[in-house]
Design a protein around this motif. Structure first.
Motif, short mmCIF file in Angstrom:
data_model
loop_
_atom_site.label_atom_id
_atom_site.label_comp_id
_atom_site.label_asym_id
_atom_site.label_seq_id
_atom_site.Cartn_x
_atom_site.Cartn_y
_atom_site.Cartn_z
N ALA A 1 0.86 -0.97 0.18
CA ALA A 1 0.30 0.23 0.11
C ALA A 1 0.66 1.21 -0.06
CB ALA A 1 -1.14 -0.31 1.09
N ASP A 2 1.04 1.81 0.92
CA ASP A 2 2.45 3.02 0.52
C ASP A 2 4.29 2.25 0.26
OD1 ASP A 2 0.35 3.20 2.77
OD2 ASP A 2 1.14 2.27 3.94
N GLY A 3 4.26 1.35 0.50
CA GLY A 3 5.80 1.98 -0.39
C GLY A 3 6.84 1.69 0.80
N PRO A 4 8.24 1.08 0.38
CA PRO A 4 9.16 1.36 1.83
C PRO A 4 10.03 2.77 1.91
CG PRO A 4 10.27 0.66 -0.63
CD PRO A 4 8.67 0.64 -0.51
N THR A 5 10.62 3.25 2.71
CA THR A 5 10.50 4.92 3.08
C THR A 5 11.19 4.95 2.20
OG1 THR A 5 11.98 4.36 5.46
CG2 THR A 5 8.90 4.79 5.84
N ALA A 6 11.74 6.21 2.07
CA ALA A 6 13.22 6.95 1.81
C ALA A 6 13.96 6.44 2.27
CB ALA A 6 13.00 8.49 1.28
N GLU A 7 14.56 6.67 3.69
CA GLU A 7 15.20 6.01 4.15
C GLU A 7 15.53 4.31 4.19
OE1 GLU A 7 16.26 7.34 8.87
OE2 GLU A 7 14.76 5.88 8.99
#
Lengths: 442, 455
Positions: free
Chosen positions: A351-357
């Motif tokens: 749903a949200d994908g991984p974060t940039a970090e």
């Protein structure tokens, strides 16, 4: 770091050669370590062995060390080690590799040894029976006599796959191994071990021109033979969730493996790499999602691991390939809760994908991991050879960090979404006797 | 299995030209010695930095002598190792991993009866972060109650998994058999002891025993050694203690004697584990012992492997190796064999032990083992990680890069007579050991062979 510059030669008999010197053509590196890696990858693995002969590709790998026209039994080992080198071989789904790492003054000797067994291996009844016994001891050591033996690489494929090629045990059943004949070996060699079906890789402290001359000298008169058309092993994705259980007489704790189909590693490389990133986001390090939740916050598993590939490393096989999730779980938590937590985490990423970090972390660790792995000459040589064989491009091993760096959050979300519960395999390992969980010797 | 057309095995195994001569070796080229600084910081920490390799990574190894006599020490030490990197005043567990990952790095702690070890690596550009996280943990690990409780429960289960591994069971039995209740024998803590460890005890152990004096830090990479030592000193300036790290008490010598048969339910294969007294790595006779060991069972082209694997098919692998403490060394011989051939494998192993002294290694056996030992140093230290691990191992015996650089010449100087002398360390009567397997299947044959105590 200077990326190794690759040079290629194809001999008239069809043998493909990849040369990866420490430094440029013509100048032997004055400061690098005086060691050289030599490998031969044959384009046949355990997916190609016929019904009734499970484990044959691996057994045959053992026989390739048992002597050839110019080399008595034991001579191969003695010549490599007596030159200060190490050797081994290994059998994978789609290829079989043989390698030596030696002081660079032994390069010609290593080429001689590989050429002699490519040209004329000596296969005898006595050596075959001896190596059947050795392989059975290897299987007892790694599978039958220990907890979680063959988990998941032998136990998961028969749940996820339906064809013999993809589903069967690549180590082999004892009855099949015992029935192997010298005649089988001759047929296997003539079918799959032609020079045109192999890649020779030479890496490290070499002079490219000199090494090329030596390759011609030793491999030039290995006769060309027809190369069989490589079959496709593709099969449809499962149409439902497939489940099985396995009783493990030695395991003290229950375990679970989930298996999913991956995109084609060759034709859909970037989608495949999104799965490699997904696996790292899920389980690489204390900050990864499954470690944080399942190991530390909710204490439901002792260990959890996600990965692309069945044999422990990504990009090691052609299509079809497997995304695996394995966990040894605490008996107080039932497997439905473990699977439920994995599904929830996959849905969140879908749903949200991984974060940039998270993405940056995976990219940095991946680059560092490759630098490190390829600093070991053995790994560098073998990875160049398998990339050339499977992908047709040894260069791939240096390009991977930047390609992984280009994977976006959307790509990873898509990869997570494609790992569907209704097209996966679920394998549960059950300790055979609950009361033996102290595991101690009586 | 059939194929339409193929040659016979006999046809495959010969060519018109016939057998060909083995090419000679070329002129050996020597590598560049790594530029090394080996120094002791003001806080007593020995620091070894070596410039080596071309990849942009740094490899870090820390070894802190960490012995303890207390019955609870192994359990507390294990929990400490598992929680050392799970939080400080400045970073929680997730932040530690996040900071390391950002520089392609990793750090892991582990403990054995002799040492607490911390191993890790990072991109060379992230060395600062790697050292900062290390210094943070060494001086400021907080051992939060919930982290300690979580790891403690997990450890109890991981110990159960470890103790279900035949090699772990065999190792524990051998250690008990060789060394009785010496602390060196207590490798895997008891689950019941681990269950009792408190966060307070772990903090107390850290402040008492995680100390720099007597410990070693090795760092290898394409770095300037002098500048790197200064960086390390800066990052670890806050790590100090009046006390020294605690060395293991001297080990008793291994005494030859009966092998003990240990039963394991459901075993289809047995672990054969034998041991005798050897020499410390610093002994002048060590290079000769090394060559004798290779000839006996220390590499594939050894008498033991050629006999019980390549001739008899009793095992997948047989090995002979040394285990060193700072002032002693022992010999370990191992093979895993099917129950049906375990007694026969023991008989052949004893035969080869006796033969090594009685029919000493020939010139060609000595030469082969010598080349393998010299080449092995070259190949195993050609990578940064390989050199870092080698230097950390040598440091526990007080040795360093000079010893490593000089070792090929020591091996070249060994004579066949010295190897023949060293071969007596493998006398069958010098050995003791254990066999772990299905006692019902093994008992009668082992009893008939003799020299085995059966349950």
């Amino acid at each position: 770091m200077v990326e190794p510059q690759l040079h290629r030669v194809t001999l008239p008999n069809g043998l493909r050669v990849v040369l990866a010197p420490d430094s440029g053509r013509g100048s032997s590196s004055p400061g690098g370590p005086p060691v050289v890696g030599v490998s031969v990858h044959y384009d046949v693995g355990f997916r190609s062995e016929p019904q009734g002969r499970t484990g044959f590709a691996h057994l045959f790998e053992h026989l390739m060390f048992q002597g050839s026209e110019s080399l008595e039994k034991l001579a191969h080992f003695r010549h490599v080690q007596g030159s200060g080198g190490i050797f081994n071989g290994s059998t994978h789904q789609d290829y079989t590799d043989y390698f030596q790492v030696l002081p660079s003054n032994a390069l010609e000797r290593a080429l001689f040894l590989e050429a002699d067994r490519m040209r004329a291996p000596k296969i005898t009844e006595e050596n075959l029976r001896n190596q059947v016994d050795v392989v059975k001891e290897e299987i007892r050591l790694n599978v039958l006599n220990r907890p979680y033996g063959g988990f998941p690489w032998i136990l998961l494929p028969p749940v996820l796959y339906s064809t013999f090629a993809n589903a069967h045990n690549g180590y082999g059943d004892f009855t099949d191994l015992e029935q192997a004949t010298v005649e089988d070996c001759a047929a296997f060699f003539d079918t799959y071990y032609a020079p045109g079906n192999a890649v020779l890789t030479i890496a490290g402290d070499i002079d490219v021109d000199q090494a090329t001359d030596l390759v011609h000298k030793h491999f030039g008169d290995v006769p060309a033979r027809p190369v069989a058309q490589r079959p496709s092993f593709s099969e449809p994705y499962p149409a439902q969730e497939l489940r099985d259980r396995h009783a493990d007489p030695h395991a003290p704790l229950p375990a679970i493996a989930l298996g999913y189909r991956l995109p084609d590693p060759v034709a859909e490389l970037d989608s495949y790499l999104a799965n490699v990133v997904l696996a790292a986001v899920l389980s690489d390090g204390d900050a990864s999602r499954l470690q944080q939740r399942m190991v530390h916050r909710e204490s439901m598993v002792v260990d959890v691991h996600a990965g692309a590939g069945l044999m422990g490393a990504p990009l090691d096989a052609r299509d079809p390939d497997t995304f695996t999730l394995t966990a040894i779980r605490t008996p107080e938590v039932d497997s439905a809760r473990v699977v439920g937590a994995i599904d929830e985490e996959l849905e969140r990423i879908a749903a949200d994908g991984p974060t940039a970090e998270e993405l940056a972390r995976v990219t940095a660790r991946w680059s560092a991991g490759l630098y490190r792995e390829h600093d070991r000459l053995m790994s560098r040589t073998l990875d160049l050879g398998s990339a050339e064989l499977v992908h047709g491009r040894a260069e791939l091993i240096s390009e991977l960090p930047s390609r992984v760096g280009e994977i976006t959050a959307q790509d990873v979300a898509a990869a997570a979404k494609a790992l569907r519960p209704d097209a996966r395999a679920v394998l549960e390992i059950e300790p055979a006797s609950e009361e033996s969980s102290d595991g101690g010797a009586a | 299995m059939t194929r339409a057309t193929h040659r016979s095995a006999e046809e495959i195994g010969r060519t018109e030209l016939g057998p060909r001569p083995l090419p000679a070796l070329g002129e050996p080229r020597s590598g560049r010695e790594p530029a090394t600084v080996d120094t002791v910081l003001d806080n007593g920490l020995r620091v070894i930095v070596a410039r080596h390799g071309a990849v942009p990574m740094v490899e870090l190894r820390v070894r802190i002598p960490f012995a303890g006599q207390d019955r609870m020490h192994p359990a507390r030490a294990e929990v400490l190792a598992e929680t050392l990197l799970t939080g400080t005043q400045r970073r929680n567990r997730v932040q530690m991993d996040t900071d390391l990952a950002a520089v392609g790095g990793d750090l892991h702690a582990s403990v054995d009866p002799e040492h607490l070890g911390i191993a890790g690596e990072a991109l060379a550009s992230g060395m600062d972060t790697l050292l900062d996280v290390l210094g943070d943990a060494l001086t400021g690990a907080v051992y939060a109650d919930d982290e300690v409780a979580g790891e403690r429960d997990r450890l109890v289960e991981r110990i159960a998994v470890a103790r279900s591994q035949p090699r772990v069971i065999a190792r524990e039995e051998l250690q008990k058999h060789r060394y009785g209740d010496h602390p060196f024998a207590r490798e895997v803590p008891e689950a019941a002891d681990v269950g009792q460890v408190t966060a307070e005890e772990v903090r107390e152990l850290h402040s008492r025993a995680v100390v720099p004096r007597g410990a070693t830090l090795v760092l290898v990479g394409d770095v300037d050694p002098e500048r790197t030592v200064a960086e390390i000193a800066r990052h670890l300036a806050g790590w100090h203690s009046e006390s020294s790290a605690r060395e293991m008490p001297t080990l008793p010598a291994v005494q030859g004697g009966d092998i003990r048969l240990v039963h394991r339910d459901g075993a289809v294969q047995s672990q054969l584990r034998l041991s005798a007294q050897g020499l410390p790595r610093t002994d002048p006779r060590y290079p000769a012992l090394q060559i004798a060991n290779l000839t006996f069972g220390g590499y594939f082209s050894s008498r033991l492997v050629e006999n019980i694997r390549e001739d008899k098919g009793y095992t997948y692998g047989a090995h002979s190796a040394f285990e060193f403490t700072p002032d002693s060394g022992s010999i370990l011989v191992d093979a895993d064999t099917a129950s049906e051939v375990t007694a026969a494998a023991l008989l052949e192993t004893r035969y080869e032990l006796g033969r090594l002294g009685l029919v000493p290694p020939t010139e060609s056996e000595v030469e082969s083992a010598r080349q393998y030992a010299i080449g092995g140093l070259l190949t195993s230290t050609s990578s940064q990680s390989g050199l870092a691990s080698m230097l950390a191992t040598l440091a526990t015996c007080g040795l360093g890069q000079e010893w490593l650089s000089a070792h090929p010449d020591r091996l070249r100087a060994v004579t066949a007579e010295e190897v023949a002398e060293a071969a007596w360390f493998w006398a069958p009567t010098a050995f003791t050991g254990v066999v772990v397997g299905d006692a019902e299947k093994l008992r009668d044959q082992l009893q008939a062979l003799g020299g085995v105590t059966v349950p």
